[in-house]
Design a protein around this motif. Structure first.
Motif, PDB file in Angstrom:
ATOM      1  N   LEU A  78       7.249 -13.521  -1.951  1.00 40.65           N
ATOM      2  CA  LEU A  78       6.855 -12.113  -1.958  1.00 40.65           C
ATOM      3  C   LEU A  78       8.082 -11.206  -2.085  1.00 40.65           C
ATOM      4  N   THR A 105       0.522 -14.621  -4.752  1.00 42.54           N
ATOM      5  CA  THR A 105       0.661 -13.211  -4.430  1.00 42.54           C
ATOM      6  C   THR A 105      -0.682 -12.521  -4.623  1.00 42.54           C
ATOM      7  N   THR A 108       0.971  -6.444  -4.262  1.00 45.92           N
ATOM      8  CA  THR A 108       2.282  -5.897  -3.935  1.00 45.92           C
ATOM      9  C   THR A 108       2.219  -4.380  -4.011  1.00 45.92           C
ATOM     10  N   SER A 113       3.517  -6.129   0.985  1.00 43.73           N
ATOM     11  CA  SER A 113       2.982  -7.081   0.022  1.00 43.73           C
ATOM     12  C   SER A 113       2.177  -8.137   0.792  1.00 43.73           C
TER      13      SER A 113
END
Length: 301
Positions: A78, A105, A108, A113
Motif C-alpha cells: 500500500l 489494493t 487508495t 489506503s
C-alpha cells in the motif's frame, strides 16, 4: 534518548540498567522479530514468507505474530506506511514453514489506503489452504494531529520488580512455548492466580511487555503485542489453547521507547466463546493500541 519519565522511578532504573547491559541490543529493522517477519516479493502483491517455529504456542503459530507478518506485507503493497486498523479472520491454524501472502489494493486516497491480504500454506498433497484473511486501512501516524481528548487511563500495574515472569515459577505450557523465549513479559501478581491453581475468576490479564532482545516497539510490533499475553481464560479457571477466531486492532500513535503496559479484559464467556479487549500504553502514558478479539474458549477445566 530513552524516555521513561512517566514510569515509577524503580522501573525506570531497572529499564535503564537493562538497556546499559544490552550492549548489542536489537533495534527496529535489526532484530529477531524483523528477521522472522521478513517478506520476499515474488511479484506485485505476492510475497513468500517463512513462518518461524520461534513464535509458536502450544501447537500453532501465534496469531499476533501472524498479524505482524501480514501487516508488513500490506505496508509494502500500500502507498501509506502505517497500520491504522487491521481486522483478521483466522481460518485454520498456521504451522511453521513456508507460506505465501497475496495482497490486493482495495482503495487508495490522499490520507488513507485500504487493502486485503490472505496467507496460504500447502498440505502434503499440494492442496493450498488459506490460514488467515485480513482487511486493513493504512495511513501515516506522523501526520496525525496532537489533540487528545480521552477518559481512558493507564492500567494500575505494580513496578516491574514486583511483577512475575516465567522465571518466577509460572507453570509450563503443554506443547511448544517457544514464543515465551522471545518476549519479556512481567505479569501483575493480581492476574496470575491461575499459575498457583487459584484463578481470580475476573477475566483480567495485565503486565509489562517488551521483546526479549530489547527491540523497541513500533506500529508493526504492536500487532504482536495485543495477542501476546496469556489468555484471560486462564483467570476464568480454564486451561488450554484459546484459538482466535477474529481480531481487530487499532494503532493510535507511534509508541515511545521503553516498556509497554498491556491490559486485557473479558466480560462475557458464553456459548463456548469469549471476547478479549486489550489496551496498550507506552512509557509516555499514551494509549498506542487497542484491540478486540473473539476467541474460542478452551475445553479444559
Amino acid at each position: 534518548m530513552t524516555r521513561c519519565t512517566k514510569l515509577p522511578l524503580s522501573s525506570c532504573l531497572l529499564y535503564r540498567t537493562a538497556m546499559a547491559e544490552a550492549a548489542t541490543q536489537a533495534t527496529v529493522g535489526n532484530s529477531e522479530f524483523d528477521r522472522d517477519t521478513a517478506i520476499t516479493r515474488r511479484e506485485d502483491g505476492v510475497y513468500d514468507v517463512e513462518l518461524s517455529a520461534g513464535w509458536t504456542i502450544i501447537h500453532a503459530v501465534n496469531g499476533g505474530y501472524l498479524l505482524a507478518l501480514m501487516g508488513r506485507a500490506l505496508g509494502d503493497a500500500l502507498p501509506h506506511p502505517d497500520p491504522f486498523s487491521v481486522s483478521a479472520h483466522y481460518l485454520t491454524a498456521s504451522q511453521p514453514g513456508p507460506a505465501v501472502i497475496r495482497t490486493q489494493t482495495v482503495r487508495t486516497g490522499r490520507t488513507l489506503s485500504t487493502g486485503q491480504a490472505s496467507l496460504f500454506q500447502y498440505e502434503e498433497d499440494g492442496t493450498e489452504v488459506e490460514r488467515i484473511r485480513v482487511l486493513a486501512t493504512y495511513g501515516d501516524l506522523d501526520s496525525l494531529p496532537d489533540d487528545v481528548r480521552t477518559s481512558a487511563e493507564p492500567p494500575a500495574i505494580p513496578p516491574l520488580e514486583h511483577c512475575l515472569g516465567p522465571a518466577d515459577g509460572q507453570p509450563s505450557i503443554p506443547g511448544s512455548s517457544a514464543i515465551t523465549e522471545r518476549l519479556d513479559i512481567k505479569l501483575d501478581p493480581a492476574t496470575v492466580g491461575w499459575a498457583i491453581g487459584a484463578p481470580s475468576g475476573k477475566g483480567e490479564m495485565r503486565g509489562w511487555f517488551g521483546l526479549a532482545d530489547g527491540r523497541d516497539a513500533d506500529p508493526l510490533s504492536l500487532l504482536l503485542t495485543v495477542d501476546a499475553l496469556p489468555p484471560t481464560s486462564f483467570e476464568l479457571g480454564l486451561s488450554g489453547w484459546t484459538p482466535t477466531v477474529e481480531l481487530t486492532t487499532h494503532i493510535r500513535c507511534r509508541p515511545a521507547p521503553g516498556p509497554l503496559r498491556v491490559s486485557i479484559t473479558t466480560r462475557n464467556l458464553a456459548g463456548g466463546f469469549l471476547e478479549e479487549d486489550a489496551d496498550v500504553w507506552d512509557s509516555a502514558d499514551r494509549l498506542v493500541a487497542q484491540s478486540r478479539q473473539l476467541a474460542k474458549a478452551p475445553r479444559g477445566q
